[in-house]
Design a protein around this motif. Structure first.
Motif, PDB file in Angstrom:
ATOM      1  N   SER A  13       7.529  49.051 -92.250  1.00  0.00           N
ATOM      2  CA  SER A  13       8.850  49.490 -91.824  1.00  0.00           C
ATOM      3  C   SER A  13       9.477  48.429 -90.929  1.00  0.00           C
ATOM      4  N   GLU A  19       5.836  47.353 -86.462  1.00  0.00           N
ATOM      5  CA  GLU A  19       6.071  47.874 -87.816  1.00  0.00           C
ATOM      6  C   GLU A  19       5.044  48.943 -88.136  1.00  0.00           C
ATOM      7  N   VAL A  76      12.835  56.503 -90.903  1.00  0.00           N
ATOM      8  CA  VAL A  76      12.486  55.103 -90.636  1.00  0.00           C
ATOM      9  C   VAL A  76      12.788  54.277 -91.885  1.00  0.00           C
ATOM     10  N   ARG A  77      13.425  53.111 -91.662  1.00  0.00           N
ATOM     11  CA  ARG A  77      13.735  52.273 -92.825  1.00  0.00           C
ATOM     12  C   ARG A  77      12.581  51.333 -93.136  1.00  0.00           C
ATOM     13  N   MET A  78      12.304  51.178 -94.406  1.00  0.00           N
ATOM     14  CA  MET A  78      11.212  50.302 -94.825  1.00  0.00           C
ATOM     15  C   MET A  78      11.743  48.887 -95.027  1.00  0.00           C
TER      16      MET A  78
END
Lengths: 99, 417
Positions: free
Chosen positions: B265, B292, B331-333
């Motif tokens: 992420s 991350e 959450v953005r990957m």
């Protein structure tokens, strides 16, 4: 992700519908009781696992549930075609078996 | 001889704007002949070369690599290190590695950032809990630090975990190994390369093996993209490409090469200070020092050498992680990638002599080789130097596939290997 053609359903469907069945046309020793352990172990566990064209079994798990053979390139995921087991065997033999 | 890294060297180089650091390791051109050639400059291959030089006094060694150093699975894994396996043979092998991990930074004089933050293996069904209890008991009998935790204890240690009874797969408990951890995977390759380089090991990049010369049942040397290299002994440590190498020597291996995917992420503030794995919902996660989330997926079921897998595998794992940690749902990957893993029928490695004299294979680590890096190199170096397996890898010989003495670690390995 790739799309496979089921020769039984005559349909192109997404890979998720199918189950992978491993190397096609492996020959089971005809006399399992008498072959030595190496021969049996080779049949049971050893794999060619080629980098390149591979003859493999797939089953249409969420469709007709039948098995068929696919010739797929394991280095690129390119697919040469899919056949029923009997038809595939003819093409396989005509090519001289696995390369 | 390169100078050791130290607080003093950091200070003095810092005064000079960090200019003048020597390269950590030496990239060499291949010589025409070596005593030992290791094929594959990943963690395991470099560790093998290092221990061959350090513990067995072999000096004339090359590590050849078709791409760049540590560019294969060493750089593609999710960096988890643990030793809570079920069977004695596997447990002892991975525990040997874990003990080496604990002193690796000092040994290599290179910070591998080994952080023992513990691992939780979650159970979601009664059968899961029985299996976990059996494994914990086996671990304790083998001297491994393993504990059984109930739901409340898991919740106390991982507050963000969804332990609701209404979850689709409620968490009933977990096994916990406090000494497990994560390490910086690139640093492992660089550290071993630097330490091996000090002993004069030649690290040859962009040198692909295209053939093997055999005579009288013995290895003579390797045909490579950079010419012929004569070698008395050859150790192959090529993970997903092991079958390709074995074919050159007329050997068949019980290995299938599958894509294994992982993703990370965007960086976030610390939220998860341990490693959480769940075989039942097919996912595992930890948080890197950069912040991350590092998330591992399962293997794609078909064999492939493409280093990329199918998206539905990732979708499945992302769903599992959100099931466990609803807080991560937005959450953005950042990145996703695949590596080729060499799986065996019993989910255990092969560290073995072969029918070709002077040719050795170290492969079949499947989805969980990173954790074994120093131990694998250590016992493989012994196998090559003595032409006889180390007591710890005797059970991992190729002949187990004809004797039938398999070491079934699918339970401890499975997805979350």
């Amino acid at each position: 992700m790739f799309v496979l053609f089921c020769p039984h359903c005559q349909e192109k469907r997404e890979e998720e519908e199918f189950g992978y069945g491993g190397e096609a046309f492996r020959v089971r020793p005809s006399t399992p009781d008498t072959v030595d352990d190496e021969t049996w172990g080779d049949y049971l566990f050893m794999r060619s696992n080629p980098k390149g064209w591979n003859w493999e079994l797939w089953s249409h798990a969420t469709g007709c549930r039948k098995f068929f053979v696919v010739k797929r390139n394991t280095a690129t995921n390119a697919i040469a075609g899919s056949w029923t087991l009997a038809e595939g065997r003819k093409v396989y033999d005509a090519e001289g078996g696995a390369q | 001889m390169k100078k050791d890294y130290s607080l003093w060297s950091l200070f003095t180089k810092g005064l000079k704007h960090n200019e003048g650091w020597d390269p950590a390791w030496r990239s060499a051109d291949p010589k025409p002949s070596y005593n030992v050639v290791i094929v594959g400059a990943g963690g395991h291959g470099l560790a093998t070369a290092y221990y061959l030089a350090k513990e067995h006094g072999v000096r004339d060694i090359a590590v050849i690599e078709k791409g760049y150093l540590g560019g294969g699975n060493t750089a593609r894994n999710t960096t988890i290190v643990r030793s809570n396996y079920l069977w004695d043979e596997a447990t002892m092998l991975y525990e040997h590695a874990l003990k080496l991990w604990e002193g690796l930074t000092e040994d290599l004089n290179f910070n591998v950032m080994f952080s023992q933050r513990g691992v939780f293996n979650l159970g979601h069904t009664l059968q899961d809990m029985r299996d976990i209890e059996r494994r914990v008991n086996a671990n304790v009998l083998n001297g491994i630090d393993a504990q059984m935790l109930d739901t409340a204890e898991v919740k106390r240690m991982i507050p963000i975990l969804n332990t609701s009874k209404n979850a689709r797969y409620p968490v009933l408990g977990a096994s916990y190994q406090p000494r497990a951890g994560v390490a910086r995977h690139d640093a492992v390759a660089w550290g071993f390369a630097r330490a091996a380089s000090k002993y004069g090991v030649d690290i040859v990049e962009n040198c692909e093996v295209i053939g093997m010369d055999l005579a009288g049942g013995r290895i003579q040397g390797l045909q490579t993209s950079r010419g012929f290299i004569r070698a008395e002994r050859v150790g192959c440590v090529a993970s997903g490409h092991s079958s390709v190498l074995a074919k050159m020597a007329g050997i068949r291996l019980p290995i299938d090469s599958h894509p294994l995917q992982a993703f990370v992420s965007e960086s976030m503030k610390p939220v998860l200070d341990t490693i959480v794995m769940s075989n039942a919902v097919h996912g595992y996660a930890s948080q890197s020092d950069k912040g991350e989330l590092v998330i591992g997926a399962g293997i794609d079921h078909y064999t492939s050498y493409t280093q990329r897998g199918s998206p539905h595998i990732i979708e499945h794992t992302a769903a599992a992680i959100i099931e466990l940690f609803p807080i991560f749902s937005r959450v953005r990957m950042n990145r996703q990638w695949g590596g080729i893993v060499d799986t065996t029928p019993d989910a255990c490695p092969i560290i073995s002599k072969t029918k070709v004299k002077g040719l050795y294979f170290n492969c079949g680590w499947g989805t969980g080789g990173f954790k074994a890096t120093p131990g694998s190199g250590n016992v493989f170096a012994h196998t090559i130097a003595k032409d006889d397996p180390h007591p710890l890898n005797k059970a991992f010989s190729l002949d187990r596939f004809s004797t039938g003495h398999l070491i079934d670690e699918h339970g401890a390995a499975a997805v979350a290997h």
